[in-house]
Scaffold this active site. Structure first.
Site, PDB file in Angstrom:
ATOM      1  N   GLU A  54      28.425  31.231  20.753  1.00 50.27           N
ATOM      2  CA  GLU A  54      27.432  32.215  20.849  1.00 50.27           C
ATOM      3  C   GLU A  54      26.136  31.591  21.773  1.00 50.27           C
ATOM      4  O   GLU A  54      25.461  32.381  22.412  1.00 50.27           O
ATOM      5  CB  GLU A  54      26.931  32.682  19.681  1.00 50.27           C
ATOM      6  N   PHE A 116      28.402  37.843   2.253  1.00 48.11           N
ATOM      7  CA  PHE A 116      29.012  37.028   3.367  1.00 48.11           C
ATOM      8  C   PHE A 116      28.588  37.057   4.707  1.00 48.11           C
ATOM      9  O   PHE A 116      28.493  38.350   5.219  1.00 48.11           O
ATOM     10  CB  PHE A 116      30.682  37.152   3.286  1.00 48.11           C
ATOM     11  N   GLN A 117      28.160  35.922   5.355  1.00 47.91           N
ATOM     12  CA  GLN A 117      27.643  35.827   6.673  1.00 47.91           C
ATOM     13  C   GLN A 117      26.359  36.609   6.893  1.00 47.91           C
ATOM     14  O   GLN A 117      26.324  37.290   7.790  1.00 47.91           O
ATOM     15  CB  GLN A 117      28.738  36.331   7.614  1.00 47.91           C
ATOM     16  N   LYS A 166      26.016  47.223   9.712  1.00 46.34           N
ATOM     17  CA  LYS A 166      27.301  47.820   9.889  1.00 46.34           C
ATOM     18  C   LYS A 166      27.567  49.150   9.712  1.00 46.34           C
ATOM     19  O   LYS A 166      28.146  49.715  10.308  1.00 46.34           O
ATOM     20  CB  LYS A 166      28.430  46.801   9.173  1.00 46.34           C
ATOM     21  N   MET A 477      17.469  10.254  31.317  1.00 50.82           N
ATOM     22  CA  MET A 477      16.153  10.481  31.218  1.00 50.82           C
ATOM     23  C   MET A 477      15.577   9.758  30.104  1.00 50.82           C
ATOM     24  O   MET A 477      14.363   9.062  30.125  1.00 50.82           O
ATOM     25  CB  MET A 477      15.821  12.029  31.210  1.00 50.82           C
TER      26      MET A 477
END
Length: 565
Positions: A54, A116-117, A166, A477
């Site tokens: 993602e 959940f999630q 949802k 760097m």
């Protein structure tokens, strides 16, 4: 428009199409499945790019937005799907990139139950967005999408997050889309008195100097900027994100400012009598020590964001508004002027820099390959007309220093946040945003491995992206800072790397590694002529340095040139 009862998920997709969206970067998951199910019926209108992570979706959306000027769109699921976008959202806010991130969320009755999630997406993202909104009813979807795109793309652009429960996705709604064309918010209008004050200062100046920021590109003010500079013969330097607002060969373009900027622009910042900043925020990497920054100059600041003016550097004249509107208003009041002596001073500084730094970096005759010479040769092989994408680190500074530009919107890099791993997915997005242009992506061996899984997306989408890994087996760097400021104590910066060409091959991507100077031209030609993605690994000198360098917190005139030892 006639109303029709459809699901919230379909309303979302119809709303995206109404906003002109054609490409979405995303990754499906449980709380976004209804959206993806509806997307199955819109495959002819909406291209969905399946990324491998993602974070890659957000950076790809940024690359797409930066080269196309459109809003980048990301679609993810709840929980870890949403939290994986945080780095990209913060990066987009720092670099004023228009982006809309749509995240699935658990059904609204489960909110606050640690389902959940489930995660508090709004709470997490509010500090790093222009607007973050949770949609709990399907009736809100069209309104929220329209408002999101307006907020993301107007004023000072930036990211917006929509958290879509949802039950709102599956619920039915009488769909009607009304495009937002106004939000009660800060709408700066230029003050004619300040316009005149700015013009008067410039007309009276003997040594004016212009700092060009990304606000010029975001406002579409490139032509207006050139006319402004030419009328009064004003030399200009660019921030990293302002690069390509002016073609490299534009006579008044004196190059990059800042920590690794050119000698002339840095030195003249503390010698000019009028400093004109356009669409830039006086970042610490540009100003160095504020106590010694441009104290001799009258400062004019043009910006669309009032909060940026005077935030770091006190100004004498502030001009609020879009640069596309404010620049020509000032130009109309300027006198025609030629400043040959002042511009010649930049030329002398450029010659000094060439003798001390550039010739050694770009035209070496012995030793290992140098990063700068690889960048120069790739740029020249494209006719200096490609899109440059970089990761972060030495590869970034070498890229922006030595790549050349003919067109606007030709530089895609992580400026404010400095996100390693930004470059590979951003290059994918840039190719989708400018499919007819050559996209050359420079990265270090460290940054490449942060999002290397996106080679899978490149494979699946058959994207013709040219990937150049400047491999020095170091976090270059950080190593440079350790050498200069930490007594060469190379703590955890040495990298043992994989066979990048073999990894590319595993993804069906052509590749080649070079370390001899006499092989470089042929390898670059092979890469550019290859029909498809290509990974060119340039094994460069281990201890290469990016010069000039202004030490952090030092004066912009205190530049290390590499010849001090």
């Amino acid at each position: 428009m006639e109303k029709q009862k459809i699901t919230g998920s379909e309303a979302l997709l119809k709303s995206l199409i109404a906003e002109g969206v054609d490409t979405i970067f995303g990754y499906p998951g449980g709380q976004a499945i209804p959206i993806y199910d509806s997307l199955y019926d819109y495959r002819d209108k909406l291209k969905h790019v399946l990324v491998r992570h993602e974070q890659g979706a957000t950076h790809a959306a940024q690359g797409y937005a930066r080269v196309s000027g459109k809003v980048g769109v990301t679609l993810v699921t709840s929980g870890p799907g949403a939290t994986n976008t945080i780095t990209g959202i913060a990066d987009a806010l720092m670099d004023s990139t228009p982006m809309v991130v749509i995240a699935g969320q658990v059904p609204s009755p489960l909110l606050g139950t640690d389902a959940f999630q489930e995660v508090d997406v709004i709470g997490i993202t509010q500090p790093i967005t222009k607007w973050a909104y949770q949609i709990r009813k399907p009736e809100e979807i069209a309104w929220a999408v329209s408002r999101a795109f307006y907020i993301a793309s107007t004023g000072r652009p930036g990211p917006v997050v929509l958290d879509l429960a949802k039950d709102a996705q599956v619920g039915l709604v009488d769909y009607e889309y009304k495009k937002v064309d106004y939000v009660r918010s800060y709408q700066p209008e230029p003050d004619i008195n300040r316009i005149k004050a700015a013009a008067d200062l410039i007309n009276e100046a003997k040594k004016p100097f212009c700092l060009v920021g990304q606000g010029v590109l975001l406002g579409g003010a490139e032509e207006e900027l050139r006319a402004f500079l030419q009328k009064n013969d004003i030399p200009a330097g660019s921030t990293v994100l302002g690069l390509s607002a002016l073609p490299t060969d534009f006579p008044l373009n004196k190059g990059m400012l800042g920590m690794h900027g050119n000698v002339g622009p840095n030195r003249k910042t503390n010698e000019c009598d009028v400093l004109i900043a356009i669409g830039m925020r006086f970042d610490d990497r540009v100003t160095g020590d504020l106590k010694t920054y441009a104290k001799q100059a009258k400062i004019i600041h043009l910006d669309i964001d009032n909060s940026e003016i005077g935030k770091n550097v006190p100004v004498d004249v502030k001009v609020l508004g879009n640069a596309k509107h404010t620049i020509p208003m000032i130009t109309a009041l300027l006198e025609e002027r030629k400043r040959p002596e002042w511009n010649a001073e930049f030329d002398r500084d450029e010659k000094e820099e060439y003798d001390k730094v550039i010739e050694k970096e770009l035209y070496p005759t012995e030793g290992q390959l140098k990063m700068g010479e690889v960048v120069r040769k790739v740029s020249e092989a494209t006719g200096n007309d490609a899109v440059l994408v970089t990761d972060v680190g030495q590869n970034q500074m070498m890229g922006v220093r030595y790549f050349k530009y003919k067109q606007t919107r030709s530089v895609v890099t992580s400026g404010g946040l400095g996100t390693m791993g930004f470059g590979l997915p951003a290059a994918m997005g840039a190719k989708f945003g400018a499919p007819d242009r050559t996209v050359c992506f420079f990265t270090g061996d460290g940054g490449m491995q942060m999002t290397i899984q996106e080679l899978g997306t490149i494979m699946q989408e058959k994207l013709n992206v040219k990937i150049i890994i400047l491999n020095n087996n170091f976090l270059g760097m950080v190593r440079q800072w350790q050498e200069l400021f930490f007594h060469e104590r190379y703590s955890n910066t040495i990298m043992e790397n994989p066979d990048f060409v073999a990894i590319a091959k595993a993804y069906g991507i052509a590749g080649r590694a070079v370390e001899k100077r006499e092989e470089l031209d042929d390898a670059i030609a092979e890469m550019l002529n290859h029909d498809g993605a290509y990974v060119l690994v340039a094994n460069v000198e281990t201890c290469g340095m990016v010069y000039p360098m202004v030490p952090a917190g030092g004066s912009v005139t205190n530049m290390i040139m590499g010849d001090e030892k």
